[in-house]
Design an enzyme around this catalytic site. Structure first.
Site, PDB file in Angstrom:
ATOM      1  N   LYS A  49      49.803  26.577  35.122  1.00 38.86           N
ATOM      2  CA  LYS A  49      49.513  27.815  35.659  1.00 38.86           C
ATOM      3  C   LYS A  49      50.135  29.173  35.135  1.00 38.86           C
ATOM      4  CE  LYS A  49      49.816  29.313  40.805  1.00 38.86           C
ATOM      5  NZ  LYS A  49      50.260  29.010  42.113  1.00 38.86           N
ATOM      6  N   SER A 124      46.778  29.208  45.954  1.00 38.12           N
ATOM      7  CA  SER A 124      46.673  30.268  44.350  1.00 38.12           C
ATOM      8  C   SER A 124      46.396  29.340  43.285  1.00 38.12           C
ATOM      9  CB  SER A 124      47.770  30.915  44.428  1.00 38.12           C
ATOM     10  OG  SER A 124      48.970  30.151  44.136  1.00 38.12           O
ATOM     11  N   SER A 148      49.749  26.238  47.873  1.00 40.25           N
ATOM     12  CA  SER A 148      48.831  26.693  46.627  1.00 40.25           C
ATOM     13  C   SER A 148      48.646  25.386  45.792  1.00 40.25           C
ATOM     14  CB  SER A 148      49.541  27.651  45.874  1.00 40.25           C
ATOM     15  OG  SER A 148      49.360  29.025  46.682  1.00 40.25           O
TER      16      SER A 148
HETATM   17  N1  GLN Z   1      48.134  31.200  50.789  1.00 39.32           N
HETATM   18  C1  GLN Z   1      49.583  31.256  50.799  1.00 39.32           C
HETATM   19  C2  GLN Z   1      49.810  32.661  50.608  1.00 39.32           C
HETATM   20  O1  GLN Z   1      48.977  33.425  50.416  1.00 39.32           O
HETATM   21  C3  GLN Z   1      50.450  30.102  49.940  1.00 39.32           C
HETATM   22  C4  GLN Z   1      50.396  30.575  48.623  1.00 39.32           C
HETATM   23  C5  GLN Z   1      51.403  29.862  47.559  1.00 39.32           C
HETATM   24  O2  GLN Z   1      51.718  28.626  47.965  1.00 39.32           O
HETATM   25  N2  GLN Z   1      51.628  30.377  46.681  1.00 39.32           N
HETATM   26  O3  GLN Z   1      51.062  32.918  50.625  1.00 39.32           O
END
Ligand code: GLN
Length: 447
Positions: A49, A124, A148
């Site tokens: 990532k 994400s 995410s």
């Molecule tokens: N969707 C969540 C957010 O927008 C989780 C994102 C994540 O786990 N990095 O914060």
């Protein structure tokens, strides 16, 4: 695509040839899962990532503001996987600074779900999940602050695991919300996820929140035939779409038939998960992202003085969702609101954790949906708040610091994957993976 287990006994030459193949397939696929194709080390290629530092590679966290920034050091997870017969290969697309649930907020444009129908891959870590699901990567690393890893894995029909907070070093991970972030594996199956987890886990002096006590290797002793006590929370599941509820009910029946004991429990504080998370995560994000001022990292905007330098660099460098969260975070931390929002959210966080722990007095695992729906269409999120609501099943795990894993269990009538989540007590990854192996076995999902 060969599995990680199979790839680990192949020669380095074969793996280098595979990288060339993956690069051309990824470019042809049109999925936009990769945003770079560098290679670092020798061995089995693992997709990384774009918020995990690989020394000498660009690392942008999907943001314009970090364009041109080159990582001066290596994240501990990269050092660890290199010592286990793997190498870093390729940059996975992601939501900007890991803020999002769809991978649409990336500076590089949206990633597409390989199951078609113009769907998002989740986020994400959407690039990581889409690549593994479409045979463009053997396995990948993602990061999970509020879901995410688990949510894109569920949307794409692969396995995604978030370790206990402190189990995997955060050294070299671009910080979003430091008390919630964890790096974890996204893989084709539970065994591969365990192999990758085993490789990256462990204490690290360079991360002050890293846990320093004995941990066991999991992949070699995976037991898909364990008999466990699994808690389900009926009221929680009712908030999900009918297709998710149907898969859930069928899976519970299969787990029971496989010899697990199902117990019904309540989790009343989960109704506070979204509010608590979005206060704490934005507060931490506002603090962490204050370092991107145009002086030290990446892009620097034209300006006549220092104030203008900060203003212009941030205005031009950050996307809309990131700006929204910085604003929110500064608001909840500001004098007059700090006690009302930030301090209160910290207190509620404890209540949420205590409630989970009470369940683990009587159950080994909790089974829940990963998301209330299958992957939505690209562009379908009507508002930021709508998107935040889709995190309802994953946030509590991060707030409580627990390990969780998303395992694909079936597809809905439209052919979109449905994943379910298992949650274990802190530092009980062994039971989590055994349960996941059993869940995988009873589900018999095919991508
Ligand atoms: N969707 C969540 C957010 O927008 C989780 C994102 C994540 O786990 N990095 O914060």
């Amino acid at each position: 695509m060969i599995t990680l287990k199979e790839a680990l006994i192949k020669s380095n030459e074969e793996m280098i040839a595979l990288c060339a193949e993956l690069e051309s397939k990824a470019k042809e696929s049109g999925l936009n899962a990769y945003v770079g194709f560098q290679r670092s080390g020798v061995g089995v290629p693992i997709l990384i990532k774009d918020n995990i530092q690989v020394k000498g590679w660009s690392v942008t966290a999907g943001s314009k503001i970090l364009q041109g920034y080159i990582a001066p050091y290596e994240a501990t997870v990269i050092t660890n996987l290199k010592s286990k017969g793997m190498m870093a290969f390729g940059r996975a697309n992601m939501d900007e600074f890991a803020m999002g649930s769809t991978t649409e907020s990336s500076f590089y444009g949206a990633t597409i779900n390989p199951h078609g129908d113009n769907r998002v891959p989740g986020g994400s870590s959407g690039g990581s999940a889409a690549a593994v699901a479409s045979g463009l990567a053997i396995a990948a690393l993602g990061s999970d602050t509020g879901g995410s890893i688990r949510q894109p894995a569920a949307y794409c029909g692969v396995v995604g695991m978030k370790p206990t907070y402190g189990r995997v070093s955060r050294f070299g991970l671009g910080a979003y919300a430091s008390s919630l972030d964890q790096i974890g594996p996204i893989a084709q199956n539970v065994e591969d996820a365990a192999i990758l987890y085993d490789a990256i886990k462990g204490h690290d002096d360079k991360d002050s929140t890293s846990a320093d006590f004995k941990i066991e290797d999991i992949a070699n002793n995976l037991n898909a035939d364990v008999k466990l006590t699994i808690a389900v929370i009926d009221s929680y599941v009712e908030a999900a779409d009918a297709d998710i509820q149907k898969e859930f009910a069928e899976t519970v029946a299969k787990l029971e038939a496989a010899g697990h004991t199902i117990v019904r429990k309540e989790l009343s504080n989960t109704k506070y998960d979204i509010a608590t998370y979005y206060v704490l995560a934005t507060a931490e994000a506002a603090t962490n992202l204050a370092r991107y001022d145009g002086v030290r990292y990446g892009t620097r905007a034209e300006s006549k003085n220092t104030e203008e330098l900060y203003f212009n660099t941030r205005s031009e460098g950050f996307g809309e969702e990131v700006k929204r969260r910085i604003m929110l975070g500064n608001f909840v931390l500001s004098s007059g609101y700090y006690d009302a929002y930030y301090v209160k959210a910290q207190k509620v966080r404890h209540l949420i954790r205590d409630e989970f722990n009470a369940i683990f007095e009587e159950a080994d695992l909790i089974l829940s949906p990963v998301a209330p729906s299958v992957a939505p269409k690209i562009g379908a999120s009507e508002s930021a708040l709508e998107m935040y609501k889709s995190d309802m099943y994953t946030l509590g795990v991060n707030l409580a610091g627990l390990p969780g894993i998303s395992v694909p269990v079936g597809k809905n009538d439209e052919g979109m994957p449905v994943g379910l989540q298992l949650i274990a007590k802190a530092f009980n990854e062994k039971v989590l993976f055994d349960g996941a192996a059993s869940l995988e076995k009873v589900s018999n999902y095919k991508n």
